[in-house]
Design a protein around this motif. Structure first.
Motif, short mmCIF file in Angstrom:
data_model
loop_
_atom_site.label_atom_id
_atom_site.label_comp_id
_atom_site.label_asym_id
_atom_site.label_seq_id
_atom_site.Cartn_x
_atom_site.Cartn_y
_atom_site.Cartn_z
N LEU A 82 -1.47 5.50 9.72
CA LEU A 82 -1.42 6.27 8.48
C LEU A 82 -0.52 7.49 8.64
O LEU A 82 0.30 7.79 7.76
CB LEU A 82 -2.84 6.70 8.08
N GLU A 83 -0.65 8.20 9.76
CA GLU A 83 0.18 9.38 10.00
C GLU A 83 1.66 9.01 10.07
O GLU A 83 2.52 9.71 9.50
CB GLU A 83 -0.25 10.07 11.29
N GLN A 84 1.97 7.91 10.75
CA GLN A 84 3.37 7.48 10.87
C GLN A 84 3.94 7.11 9.51
O GLN A 84 5.08 7.47 9.19
CB GLN A 84 3.46 6.29 11.83
N GLN A 85 3.15 6.40 8.71
CA GLN A 85 3.62 5.99 7.39
C GLN A 85 3.83 7.19 6.48
O GLN A 85 4.81 7.25 5.73
CB GLN A 85 2.62 5.00 6.76
N ILE A 86 2.91 8.14 6.54
CA ILE A 86 3.05 9.34 5.71
C ILE A 86 4.28 10.14 6.13
O ILE A 86 5.07 10.58 5.29
CB ILE A 86 1.77 10.20 5.78
N ASP A 87 4.47 10.31 7.45
CA ASP A 87 5.64 11.05 7.95
C ASP A 87 6.94 10.39 7.55
O ASP A 87 7.93 11.07 7.25
CB ASP A 87 5.57 11.18 9.48
N SER A 88 6.95 9.05 7.54
CA SER A 88 8.19 8.33 7.25
C SER A 88 8.60 8.43 5.79
O SER A 88 9.76 8.23 5.46
CB SER A 88 8.06 6.85 7.64
N ARG A 89 7.65 8.77 4.91
CA ARG A 89 7.98 8.79 3.48
C ARG A 89 7.81 10.16 2.83
O ARG A 89 7.96 10.29 1.62
CB ARG A 89 7.13 7.77 2.73
N ASP A 122 0.83 -1.20 0.00
CA ASP A 122 0.00 0.00 0.00
C ASP A 122 0.87 1.26 0.00
O ASP A 122 0.58 2.23 -0.71
CB ASP A 122 -0.90 0.02 1.24
N MET A 123 1.93 1.26 0.78
CA MET A 123 2.79 2.44 0.87
C MET A 123 3.58 2.65 -0.42
O MET A 123 3.87 3.78 -0.80
CB MET A 123 3.74 2.32 2.06
N GLN A 124 3.91 1.56 -1.09
CA GLN A 124 4.58 1.70 -2.39
C GLN A 124 3.63 2.37 -3.39
O GLN A 124 4.04 3.25 -4.15
CB GLN A 124 5.01 0.32 -2.91
#
Length: 723
Positions: A316-323, A263-265
């Protein structure tokens, strides 16, 4: 708008003609890359930039994220108009538009597409046989051929598996040859024969267009895309073409495995790469996410709902911040989410379907009944009334807050996409022109200062230099291969180890009192007997499995970048090349050497990890027991079954990591053998071109100067182009 499109296409055409004047002045690879970029844009720009066009909405997410069920709930009142695809092989692209008179148009593969699919199906058979022979040699104990064959088949490449399945299904499809390369319009009621896992024509259908009488769809094109990484190449290209013209994406990710690696890709690379910056987030199958709550005691459903939703938002917030800030357009997606322009919706299409059945006086199907029973058992306040199920589904809120307003915001969304589409492509073309300009300027400098003799000497020294650095470069790739293998095995070991954290099953003891009466009249006696028994909930094991898969996915995502430190490999390779040429007897401009090396290193990427589907294993548990609660001896059976399934999950995840290890190993070994030769070929080719230009030195110097000025002018046109 058409005049602006024509103007932009004309700018690209003129720039391409200018770039192509560099034949014989710069390496042809740069020219081909620029030309291909222009051709790709010309294919899609008309559709993206068309005036007063429909807004294009893509429903995206990995396979089995619930995209078709979501659309059935959102647009078709829960009716299964869009059948579920059992596998990625039977999941084609479906386009949904408004039509006063409903229709369905199916488009079949053309003969070339089908021929390619048949070839890959044949390759599947030969590769399966080859791997089966190897597996038999490795088997430490006697195992039946059927078990070994199934084990090998599980690990076969997705593209080969997909083609094999389609061809096998097509053996039962009538009149294939008469349909390939054609399309036909059918009744919507007959759609089940053409899509989904049970349609007789499904294997040869490339895409479907549905015209439905839903006024909300006016001025919209909604597309249900195949899951991420569609293994059928021709379908994958078609989905990519659609995404390039997509204005808004609705990204579905299952609540049980929310925003995993795939999903993050999609979110941080694929969507931004296609210029999509308007994304609505949906945590699908939210009922399963709630049932994964770790608290084994019965909790109020409202509290579990709020806690689960809050956790998903945090993920979701953590994943967005990390990328963030890794891709230009992704930073726009992240900013919109942080500013509250987009939000996360939690959805249960299953609960919506159950609500519709309740309203129509129909019985729940087995999946709906099992989910509702589990939620009643786990949560205080769970209700199976129509109104409660409808509210729990979240479909109504999504429709009102997100989907219906799309038409009102259509002009703004489309205009924003069109503006950024041209701006982003202008920036990309400018970057390519800068690279070509630097290459041409460097070549001009060499031409002015070199002679045939000097160039011949350089070729000799290039060959000597590559001999000197070959073993060092081989060591870099071999060491990287070794380090990656060790790290992937460490990840496998961690995943095996944490499984013990997810074995707890809450066993409670209950007493049952039975009242007895003996005798009659004056001799009547009353007494009680007390029996004691133990109970456990199957949902504990289902939850354990979901949490274990989630934790495994988290460990893999967290450690994968460290396992394959691409920047470290690039730095080591560039340092070796730079040091080797700086110590040579001839004055080399190191940038001339490092530039092509950087381009070659861009091809180094880690194969994506596709996580296992927890639902498969959870279903295996649920199907093994008739009731949601087990007692006494059945508890031991439940524990044994949990251990068996946990071992199966561990084995499947480790096998997937082993497959990645094999792919990376092949890539590193290939680079170890070929990378030095590729550098030499590129540098020698440049010197040969230089020698050719030295034959008419002064004229070619003037050609270079004129070419450099033309590149600057072309860059200026892109910089000043106004949307």
């Amino acid at each position: 708008m058409q005049s602006k499109i024509d103007e932009f296409l004309n700018v690209i055409q003129n720039a391409t003609e200018i770039v192509n004047k560099g034949k014989g002045l710069v390496d042809n690879d740069y020219l081909y890359a620029f030309s291909n970029s222009g051709q790709q844009l010309a294919k899609n720009v008309e559709q993206v930039m068309a005036h007063d066009r429909s807004i294009h909405i893509g429903i995206v997410g990995r396979v089995k994220a619930g995209k078709s069920s979501f659309l059935n709930a959102l647009l078709f009142d829960g009716e299964p108009l869009l059948p579920k695809a059992a596998t990625p092989m039977t999941a084609g692209l479906t386009r949904i538009v408004y039509a006063e008179k409903p229709y369905a148009k199916v488009v079949y593969y053309d003969p070339k597409d089908w021929s390619d699919i048949q070839k890959q199906a044949a390759e599947y058979d030969s590769e399966l046989d080859r791997r089966l022979v190897e597996e038999k040699k490795r088997a430490k104990r006697r195992v039946s051929e059927e078990v070994l064959r199934n084990r090998v088949a599980e690990k076969m490449p997705d593209n080969l598996k997909a083609c094999k399945e389609l061809v096998s299904m097509a053996n039962n499809t009538p009149s294939i040859k008469g349909k390939l390369g054609n399309h036909e319009t059918i009744k919507i009621d007959d759609l089940k024969d053409y899509v989904g896992s049970h349609g007789q024509y499904s294997p040869i259908v490339k895409n479907v267009e549905l015209g439905v009488d839903k006024p909300v769809l006016k001025d919209m094109v909604v597309v249900d895309t195949p899951g991420l990484g569609d293994p059928i190449i021709s379908r994958s290209k078609e989905a990519k073409d659609f995404l390039s013209s997509c204005d808004l994406a609705i990204l579905l990710s299952t609540a049980s495995q929310f925003m995993g690696n795939e999903d993050m890709q999609l979110l941080s690379e694929t969507l931004p790469g296609e210029g999509i910056e308007n994304v609505a987030f949906v945590a699908s199958k939210f009922d399963s996410g709630m049932l994964d709550d770790p608290n084994s005691e019965k909790q109020p459903i409202d509290e579990v709902f709020a806690v689960t939703e809050s956790k998903l938002k945090e993920v979701l917030e953590q994943q967005i911040d990390s990328r963030s800030q890794t891709v230009r357009q992704f930073d726009r997606i992240a900013t919109k989410y942080r500013n509250g322009e987009t939000k996360l919706h939690v959805i249960s299409s299953l609960m919506f379907s159950a609500a519709q059945k309740k309203a129509n006086g129909q019985k729940f199907n087995e999946e709906e009944q099992k989910a509702i029973d589990s939620m009643k058992e786990r949560f205080i306040g769970m209700d199976d009334s129509e109104e409660y199920l409808r509210d729990l589904s979240g479909i109504g809120v999504f429709y009102e807050e997100e989907f219906e307003p799309i038409r009102e915001k259509k002009e703004k969304i489309v205009q924003e996409h069109q503006n950024n589409y041209i701006k982003d492509h202008c920036i990309d073309f400018i970057k390519q022109l800068n690279t070509i300009h630097d290459e041409a300027a460097s070549n001009l400098n060499q031409l002015e200062e070199s002679s045939i003799k000097n160039s011949q000497q350089k070729i000799k020294l290039i060959q000597e230099a590559t001999i000197r650095m070959r073993s060092q470069l081989e060591d870099v790739f071999e060491q990287a291969n070794h380090d990656i293998s060790i790290r992937l095995r460490e990840i496998s070991s961690e995943i095996r180890g944490v499984s013990s954290n997810y074995n707890d099953i809450d066993v409670s003891t209950k007493k049952e009192v039975e009242h007895h009466t003996t005798g009659h009249w004056f001799w009547k006696k009353n007494y009680d007997t007390v029996s004691q028994y133990s109970t456990a909930s199957v949902s504990d094991v289902v939850r354990n499995i979901g949490q274990y898969v989630d934790e495994s996915d988290r460990l893999i995502i967290q450690n994968m970048d460290n396992a394959f430190d691409i920047n470290d490999i690039k730095q080591k390779v560039q340092r070796i090349v730079k040091d080797t040429f700086e110590t040579s007897d001839v004055d080399f401009n190191v940038d001339d050497v490092v530039r092509p090396v950087k381009l070659m290193l861009e091809q180094l990427t880690l194969p994506p990890f596709k996580t296992v589907d927890s639902k498969k294993y959870q279903k295996e548990i649920s199907d093994s027991f008739y009731s949601a609660t087990v007692t006494d001896d059945e508890i031991a059976t439940l524990k044994v079954k949990q251990l068996e399934v946990m071992e199966e999950i561990k084995s499947d995840i480790v096998d997937k990591l082993s497959e990645i290890e094999s792919q990376v190993s092949r890539l590193m070994k290939e680079k170890a053998v070929n990378f030095t030769d590729d550098i030499e070929k590129h540098l020698v080719r440049s010197q040969k071109m230089l020698q050719s230009n030295l034959n008419n030195k002064q004229a070619n110097i003037e050609r270079y100067k004129e070419y450099l000025q033309q590149l600057k002018d072309a860059k200026g046109v892109f910089q000043n182009f106004e949307v």
